[in-house]
Design a protein around this motif. Structure first.
Motif, PDB file in Angstrom:
ATOM      1  N   ASP A  72       0.002  57.117 -22.376  1.00  0.00           N
ATOM      2  CA  ASP A  72       0.930  56.513 -21.434  1.00  0.00           C
ATOM      3  C   ASP A  72       0.316  56.367 -20.042  1.00  0.00           C
ATOM      4  O   ASP A  72       0.970  56.609 -19.028  1.00  0.00           O
ATOM      5  N   SER A  73      -0.969  56.078 -20.014  1.00  0.00           N
ATOM      6  CA  SER A  73      -1.636  55.953 -18.721  1.00  0.00           C
ATOM      7  C   SER A  73      -2.900  55.136 -18.920  1.00  0.00           C
ATOM      8  O   SER A  73      -3.407  55.031 -20.034  1.00  0.00           O
ATOM      9  N   ILE A 125      -6.471  66.078 -11.740  1.00  0.00           N
ATOM     10  CA  ILE A 125      -5.255  66.832 -12.063  1.00  0.00           C
ATOM     11  C   ILE A 125      -4.022  66.278 -11.353  1.00  0.00           C
ATOM     12  O   ILE A 125      -3.012  65.986 -11.990  1.00  0.00           O
ATOM     13  N   SER A 126      -4.133  66.085 -10.050  1.00  0.00           N
ATOM     14  CA  SER A 126      -2.942  65.633  -9.323  1.00  0.00           C
ATOM     15  C   SER A 126      -2.534  64.236  -9.777  1.00  0.00           C
ATOM     16  O   SER A 126      -1.348  63.939  -9.916  1.00  0.00           O
ATOM     17  N   GLU A 127      -3.500  63.366 -10.045  1.00  0.00           N
ATOM     18  CA  GLU A 127      -3.165  62.013 -10.494  1.00  0.00           C
ATOM     19  C   GLU A 127      -2.462  62.019 -11.847  1.00  0.00           C
ATOM     20  O   GLU A 127      -1.463  61.334 -12.051  1.00  0.00           O
ATOM     21  N   LEU A 128      -3.030  62.798 -12.751  1.00  0.00           N
ATOM     22  CA  LEU A 128      -2.472  62.809 -14.100  1.00  0.00           C
ATOM     23  C   LEU A 128      -1.047  63.330 -14.125  1.00  0.00           C
ATOM     24  O   LEU A 128      -0.237  62.924 -14.954  1.00  0.00           O
ATOM     25  N   LEU A 129      -0.771  64.245 -13.220  1.00  0.00           N
ATOM     26  CA  LEU A 129       0.530  64.903 -13.270  1.00  0.00           C
ATOM     27  C   LEU A 129       1.560  64.218 -12.397  1.00  0.00           C
ATOM     28  O   LEU A 129       2.673  64.727 -12.233  1.00  0.00           O
ATOM     29  N   GLU A 130       1.210  63.088 -11.825  1.00  0.00           N
ATOM     30  CA  GLU A 130       2.155  62.361 -10.973  1.00  0.00           C
ATOM     31  C   GLU A 130       3.461  62.155 -11.738  1.00  0.00           C
ATOM     32  O   GLU A 130       3.466  61.594 -12.839  1.00  0.00           O
ATOM     33  N   GLY A 131       4.531  62.658 -11.157  1.00  0.00           N
ATOM     34  CA  GLY A 131       5.830  62.475 -11.796  1.00  0.00           C
ATOM     35  C   GLY A 131       6.168  63.489 -12.868  1.00  0.00           C
ATOM     36  O   GLY A 131       7.269  63.516 -13.396  1.00  0.00           O
ATOM     37  N   SER A 132       5.218  64.360 -13.196  1.00  0.00           N
ATOM     38  CA  SER A 132       5.482  65.340 -14.252  1.00  0.00           C
ATOM     39  C   SER A 132       6.264  66.525 -13.696  1.00  0.00           C
ATOM     40  O   SER A 132       6.076  66.924 -12.539  1.00  0.00           O
ATOM     41  N   THR A 133       7.094  67.063 -14.534  1.00  0.00           N
ATOM     42  CA  THR A 133       7.857  68.230 -14.082  1.00  0.00           C
ATOM     43  C   THR A 133       6.986  69.471 -13.978  1.00  0.00           C
ATOM     44  O   THR A 133       7.331  70.435 -13.322  1.00  0.00           O
ATOM     45  N   LEU A 134       5.873  69.412 -14.653  1.00  0.00           N
ATOM     46  CA  LEU A 134       4.993  70.582 -14.667  1.00  0.00           C
ATOM     47  C   LEU A 134       4.016  70.606 -13.482  1.00  0.00           C
ATOM     48  O   LEU A 134       3.265  71.539 -13.288  1.00  0.00           O
ATOM     49  N   LYS A 135       4.069  69.534 -12.682  1.00  0.00           N
ATOM     50  CA  LYS A 135       3.055  69.368 -11.650  1.00  0.00           C
ATOM     51  C   LYS A 135       2.916  70.606 -10.754  1.00  0.00           C
ATOM     52  O   LYS A 135       1.812  71.105 -10.539  1.00  0.00           O
ATOM     53  N   GLU A 176     -17.231  89.868 -17.866  1.00  0.00           N
ATOM     54  CA  GLU A 176     -16.875  88.467 -17.915  1.00  0.00           C
ATOM     55  C   GLU A 176     -15.434  88.306 -17.457  1.00  0.00           C
ATOM     56  O   GLU A 176     -14.588  89.142 -17.730  1.00  0.00           O
ATOM     57  N   GLU A 177     -15.199  87.214 -16.781  1.00  0.00           N
ATOM     58  CA  GLU A 177     -13.839  86.965 -16.353  1.00  0.00           C
ATOM     59  C   GLU A 177     -12.952  86.658 -17.552  1.00  0.00           C
ATOM     60  O   GLU A 177     -13.401  86.062 -18.522  1.00  0.00           O
ATOM     61  N   ILE A 178     -11.716  87.040 -17.418  1.00  0.00           N
ATOM     62  CA  ILE A 178     -10.773  86.743 -18.498  1.00  0.00           C
ATOM     63  C   ILE A 178     -10.413  85.269 -18.434  1.00  0.00           C
ATOM     64  O   ILE A 178     -10.179  84.728 -17.368  1.00  0.00           O
ATOM     65  N   LYS A 179     -10.390  84.656 -19.610  1.00  0.00           N
ATOM     66  CA  LYS A 179     -10.072  83.236 -19.654  1.00  0.00           C
ATOM     67  C   LYS A 179      -8.585  83.036 -19.459  1.00  0.00           C
ATOM     68  O   LYS A 179      -7.764  83.656 -20.141  1.00  0.00           O
ATOM     69  N   GLU A 180      -8.248  82.149 -18.518  1.00  0.00           N
ATOM     70  CA  GLU A 180      -6.846  81.842 -18.286  1.00  0.00           C
ATOM     71  C   GLU A 180      -6.659  80.353 -18.252  1.00  0.00           C
ATOM     72  O   GLU A 180      -7.513  79.622 -17.755  1.00  0.00           O
ATOM     73  N   GLY A 181      -5.544  79.888 -18.766  1.00  0.00           N
ATOM     74  CA  GLY A 181      -5.307  78.450 -18.774  1.00  0.00           C
ATOM     75  C   GLY A 181      -3.828  78.117 -18.803  1.00  0.00           C
ATOM     76  O   GLY A 181      -2.978  79.003 -18.943  1.00  0.00           O
ATOM     77  N   LEU A 182      -3.566  76.836 -18.631  1.00  0.00           N
ATOM     78  CA  LEU A 182      -2.193  76.376 -18.622  1.00  0.00           C
ATOM     79  C   LEU A 182      -2.161  74.977 -19.215  1.00  0.00           C
ATOM     80  O   LEU A 182      -3.009  74.140 -18.880  1.00  0.00           O
ATOM     81  N   ASN A 183      -1.204  74.725 -20.084  1.00  0.00           N
ATOM     82  CA  ASN A 183      -1.060  73.395 -20.687  1.00  0.00           C
ATOM     83  C   ASN A 183      -0.400  72.453 -19.680  1.00  0.00           C
ATOM     84  O   ASN A 183       0.650  72.757 -19.139  1.00  0.00           O
ATOM     85  N   SER A 184      -1.059  71.338 -19.415  1.00  0.00           N
ATOM     86  CA  SER A 184      -0.550  70.422 -18.392  1.00  0.00           C
ATOM     87  C   SER A 184       0.568  69.529 -18.917  1.00  0.00           C
ATOM     88  O   SER A 184       1.224  68.839 -18.152  1.00  0.00           O
ATOM     89  N   GLY A 185       0.749  69.526 -20.210  1.00  0.00           N
ATOM     90  CA  GLY A 185       1.767  68.658 -20.785  1.00  0.00           C
ATOM     91  C   GLY A 185       1.280  67.243 -21.031  1.00  0.00           C
ATOM     92  O   GLY A 185       1.936  66.457 -21.712  1.00  0.00           O
ATOM     93  N   VAL A 186       0.136  66.893 -20.473  1.00  0.00           N
ATOM     94  CA  VAL A 186      -0.430  65.563 -20.665  1.00  0.00           C
ATOM     95  C   VAL A 186      -1.175  65.535 -21.998  1.00  0.00           C
ATOM     96  O   VAL A 186      -1.728  66.550 -22.422  1.00  0.00           O
ATOM     97  N   LEU A 187      -1.205  64.365 -22.645  1.00  0.00           N
ATOM     98  CA  LEU A 187      -1.946  64.246 -23.894  1.00  0.00           C
ATOM     99  C   LEU A 187      -3.146  63.326 -23.708  1.00  0.00           C
ATOM    100  O   LEU A 187      -3.073  62.304 -23.011  1.00  0.00           O
ATOM    101  N   ALA A 188      -4.256  63.733 -24.336  1.00  0.00           N
ATOM    102  CA  ALA A 188      -5.460  62.896 -24.309  1.00  0.00           C
ATOM    103  C   ALA A 188      -5.709  62.345 -25.703  1.00  0.00           C
ATOM    104  O   ALA A 188      -5.282  62.927 -26.696  1.00  0.00           O
TER     105      ALA A 188
END
Length: 856
Positions: A239-240, A269-279, A304-316
């Motif tokens: 959708d983009s 990141i900021s561009e992809l999430l434009e309008g997203s509630t998760l932004k 080693e640093e602990i791996k951390e992440g977050l799902n942006s809700g965007v699909l590739a």
RNA sequence: GCCGGAGUGGCGAAAUUGGUAUACGCACCAGACUCAAAAUCUGGCGAGGUCAAACUCAUGUCGGUUCGAGUCCGACCUCCGGCACCA
């Protein structure tokens, strides 16, 4: 000549004579073959330490060796005299950095002269003098002209306690290397050199030097450049019309991609999430992990640093499979490598696997191990081997593709090539090579360095200083508060200038250059050190360069040597030199360590640990000759050298014994038989014959050892030669003319070969043996000539039959006949036999160290 | 974790292509010289064994190849150095 050895007298005498006669001055017009021997130029910290002594002793030994062989040797020295400690002295004690530096140079030059290092002092250079750094600035402008010098906003490591900018190396682990304070990040406009343009050459040209540089140095340089072959692939965004470009070295695993992961500071990141509630959530998360990465730099690299992440809700969209997969943001993806985005393939990458496990992402196997059947050109099955088994770890090796559409059954190596081609033809990617190396930041917000020759004009922008206006001279002094920006910014008469283009008031750049700039080309300056119109005359430099042998510590294995290789390639591109690699052979010497008092630890000598040894004390107690001999004898040059005081006594004893022996023989030879070259070997008494053999074996060994820089074993060989001479000396002298010849040959050979280690005493003894010209002044090469007949250990191969079968190996000197050998084998032989209980298996015959025969 | 390098006497270390393992030096022991000490010189110095020898065992560990292995091959152990989420 004195009967007793007084090093201080001899050393002072010869140091003065060398000075007066200019013994070590290298002449450009000398027609003999050249040899350029270079030691890494020292920082004038104030005092020489034993590491310096070792470095210069190695270089000097080699220089002497080459001179004695008749080479035209260039052996220069200078001072890497810009840099922080001078400025720190200014901040802490209010001393002018220039005064501090000049005084240190005077002291250290004196120490080097007392060591008797054979430098061509007429070519001495110092980086802090305008006539030198003028050419740093010239090179900078040339790079600017070629688009290789540019300015960009870049984070620097800032030590809040000292108020200074630190290099990455000075702030490793997130703490200041000197004061230990936690380092902060600040963004400043900084000058960079585009070393990345040369990344490929820096790797590729290694094939020219790989034989003559230590493997570990080449490896570290390879790692530093970090070349990796792979492909860029664009993932579409659902959708983009945006797309996310990723870099991968394993395009063959792309059907196993179950997510696309972005670095937290990825600009998309900021561009992809434009309008997203998760932004908000995503940006908050990104800010959090970015901050964590910059402040809490790891102190212990093992954790080693602990791996951390977050799902942006965007699909590739996976361009190969058309599959839609989630886009994540995670801290384990680095913005400054590749594209700052990766495709996550948990089944075949350890990091992705770990990440997928933590966040329960699907793990899909698309590579199977190659079985023997498949390797044997059987029709490849598209079915996986063992699909049902759950994976417990990533399978990261190459194999056969499965679950990969039309590529099922293809080998990884083949698929990688074909898939990259497909991506390119379809316009969603291409094969590519990336590098880990970054551009070289050379801006330093400090006073004591070469000013960057740039002027900022409100009208004309960034204006390079015209070449004819160089050098941009550093002001006499400045305000050294130790805080804030460069002290240069506070010197109004420096900062305020006029624009060279429009003549209106303008400001000078107040950054100075990294001192690695000075050291990137200094050894070219040695070839033409007083040139006022160029960095050096290419024709003169061509006479001397490249450097034949470079010697220094391996602490410079990466940065200095990468930078100087880069610089040389640039010089080649602008036509100053004709080669790409500045250094033919490299030796990285080991550290000199000492026991830290009250502990079992051996550490590099340093003032702060209180385990330093002052070279001046060594010279006073034992003499420079003995100190240098010992430091080269005690260990192979590349090993760590543990300093043990008592060891040096052995070196003194050796020199003293050689001295008195030459003294005794010199009397005997001058009053006794006339020496004459013998007609054949039989003219020698057996003892003299043995001496001759030893002499030539020693010449062969020492020469060979020098070629391989095995200096410790060549000292051993010289000691053995001395021992042989001393045995002869102890016998009642019945010297014939031939024997006298053998003795003189041995004595002179010994003296000449000692010269590279202990040149003062060697000169003295050479003079005592009746040579008035000095070791280097005779006009011909005095390195002893090798008679291979006499040096040979193995000459005859004698077949000896036992039960019709045999193997034999016979070692003998040239003066031993086959008859003698046979006799020895029969009469003198020590015979050992071994049985397996029934019959004799083998016999070893070892007569008089001459024969070693093994038969069955 | 990955990649390099190295393991030989009390110590630093030697050992062309597989061919007398421990050269050379330090330390140590004994003797000579000395009133004594230092310095110097001579001899000794891997372990076991013996009056002495013979002999046996020793190059990190285990196995292999070979007439013969510190060296070559395989597996492992230990230490040192470098790198570190590099896609």
């Amino acid at each position: 000549m004195n009967e007793k050895y007084f090093p201080e007298v001899i050393e002072a005498k010869w140091q003065q004579r060398w000075d007066e006669t200019g013994a070590f001055i290298a002449r450009d017009e000398d027609p003999r073959a050249k040899f350029y021997c270079l030691e890494m130029l020292p920082y004038p910290s104030g005092y020489l330490h034993m590491g310096h002594v070792r470095n210069y002793s190695i270089g000097d030994a080699l220089s002497w060796y080459k001179r004695l062989q008749g080479f035209n040797v260039l052996h220069p020295i200078g001072w890497d005299s810009f840099g922080q400690p001078a400025e720190q002295a200014a901040i802490k004690r209010g001393v002018n950095p220039r005064t501090w530096t000049e005084e240190n140079i005077v002291h250290m030059r004196g120490q080097m002269k007392r060591l008797g290092i054979s430098y061509d002092w007429s070519r001495e250079i110092a980086a802090h003098r305008p006539e030198y750094y003028k050419w740093d600035q010239w090179f900078f402008l040339k790079m600017f002209e070629h688009g290789l010098a540019y300015k960009k906003l870049s984070p620097v490591n800032w030590c809040p306690k000292e108020g200074t900018v630190l290099s990455n190396e000075q702030s490793s682990g997130g703490i200041c290397w000197r004061c230990g304070a936690a380092v902060e990040k600040r963004n400043l406009e900084q000058w960079f050199l585009r070393i990345t343009d040369y990344a490929e050459q820096l790797v590729a040209d290694m094939k020219e030097i790989e034989e003559a540089w230590p493997e570990k140095v080449l490896k570290r340089q390879r790692d530093w450049v970090g070349r990796s072959v792979g492909a860029y692939i664009d993932f579409g965004v659902q959708d983009s019309d945006q797309k996310v470009s990723v870099f991968t070295t394993r395009i063959d695993t792309i059907y196993g991609a179950t997510a696309v992961v972005l670095a937290p500071d990825h600009p998309l990141i900021s561009e992809l999430l434009e309008g997203s509630t998760l932004k908000d959530d995503v940006q908050k998360f990104a800010a959090k992990v970015t901050a964590a990465a910059s402040t809490s730099a790891r102190r212990d690299p093992a954790e080693e640093e602990i791996k951390e992440g977050l799902n942006s809700g965007v699909l590739a969209i996976n361009p190969f499979s058309g599959e839609a997969i989630p886009v994540w943001v995670a801290n384990y993806v680095l913005m400054d490598y590749g594209t700052g985005a990766v495709m996550s393939v948990p089944a075949h990458d350890e990091r992705d696997f770990e990440f997928a496990q933590k966040y329960s992402l699907p793990i899909r196997q698309v590579i199977a191990p190659v079985t023997h059947a498949q390797q044997a050109a059987e029709p490849l099955s598209t079915k996986g081997t063992d699909q049902s088994a759950e994976m417990h770890q990533a399978f990261t090796e190459y194999g056969v593709l499965i679950n990969s559409g039309e590529w099922g059954g293809t080998l990884s190596e083949v698929a990688m090539k074909e898939m990259a081609e497909r991506a390119e033809s379809k316009g969603f990617g291409r094969a590519a090579v990336t590098y880990r190396i970054r551009d070289w930041g050379i801006s330093r917000q400090r006073f004591w360095g070469a000013p960057v020759p740039i002027i900022y004009c409100d009208n004309c922008g960034t204006v390079p200083v015209p070449l004819e206006d160089l050098p941009v001279v550093l002001p006499e002094t400045a305000e050294f508060s130790g805080t804030g920006e460069s002290p240069l910014a506070g010197v109004a008469e420096f900062v305020n200038t006029t624009c060279p283009t429009c003549n209106r008031p303008a400001r000078r750049e107040t950054d100075t250059m990294d001192t690695f700039v000075d050291s990137s080309w200094y050894f070219f300056r040695y070839t033409d050190p007083r040139n006022e119109s160029a960095a050096f005359d290419p024709a003169i430099a061509k006479r001397w360069t490249p450097v034949d042998q470079y010697i220094g510590g391996d602490s410079h294995a990466v940065m200095h040597l990468i930078y100087t290789r880069f610089w040389t390639k640039f010089m080649r591109d602008i036509g100053l030199v004709s080669f790409a690699e500045p250094v033919q052979k490299l030796l990285t010497q080991g550290m000199v360590t000492n026991r830290v008092e009250g502990t079992e630890e051996w550490k590099a000598m340093s003032k702060s640990l209180g385990n330093g040894v002052d070279p001046d004390d060594m010279i006073e107690a034992f003499g420079a000759d003995a100190a240098r001999l010992f430091i080269l004898f005690a260990a192979p040059v590349e090993n760590e050298l543990r300093w043990i005081e008592s060891g040096i006594e052995g070196a003194v004893r050796f020199l003293r014994k050689v001295y008195t022996m030459v003294w005794r023989w010199q009397e005997r030879l001058s009053t006794g038989q006339k020496e004459s070259a013998p007609a054949n070997a039989d003219d020698f008494t057996p003892a003299a014959r043995a001496l001759r053999r030893k002499t030539h074996q020693t010449i062969a060994r020492v020469t060979d050892d020098f070629e391989h820089l095995h200096l410790n074993t060549s000292v051993s060989a010289l000691m053995e030669l001395y021992n042989t001479l001393a045995d002869l000396d102890a016998q009642p002298s019945t010297a014939s003319a031939s024997d006298a010849f053998a003795v003189r040959e041995a004595l002179e050979g010994l003296v000449v070969m000692v010269a590279p280690f202990s040149p003062h005493i060697a000169e003295e003894l050479w003079e005592n043996l009746g040579h008035s010209q000095g070791l280097l002044g005779s006009g011909w090469a005095v390195w002893p000539r090798l008679d291979e007949q006499w040096a040979r250990k193995e000459e005859l191969e004698i077949p000896i039959q036992v039960n019709g079968k045999l193997r034999s190996r016979v070692m003998a000197g040239p003066d031993v006949s086959e008859e003698e050998l046979r006799k020895a084998a029969l009469a003198d032989a020590k015979v050992r036999s071994f049985t397996d209980g029934h019959e004799v298996l083998k016999v070893v015959v070892v007569p008089r160290r001459l024969v070693n025969i093994v038969v069955r």
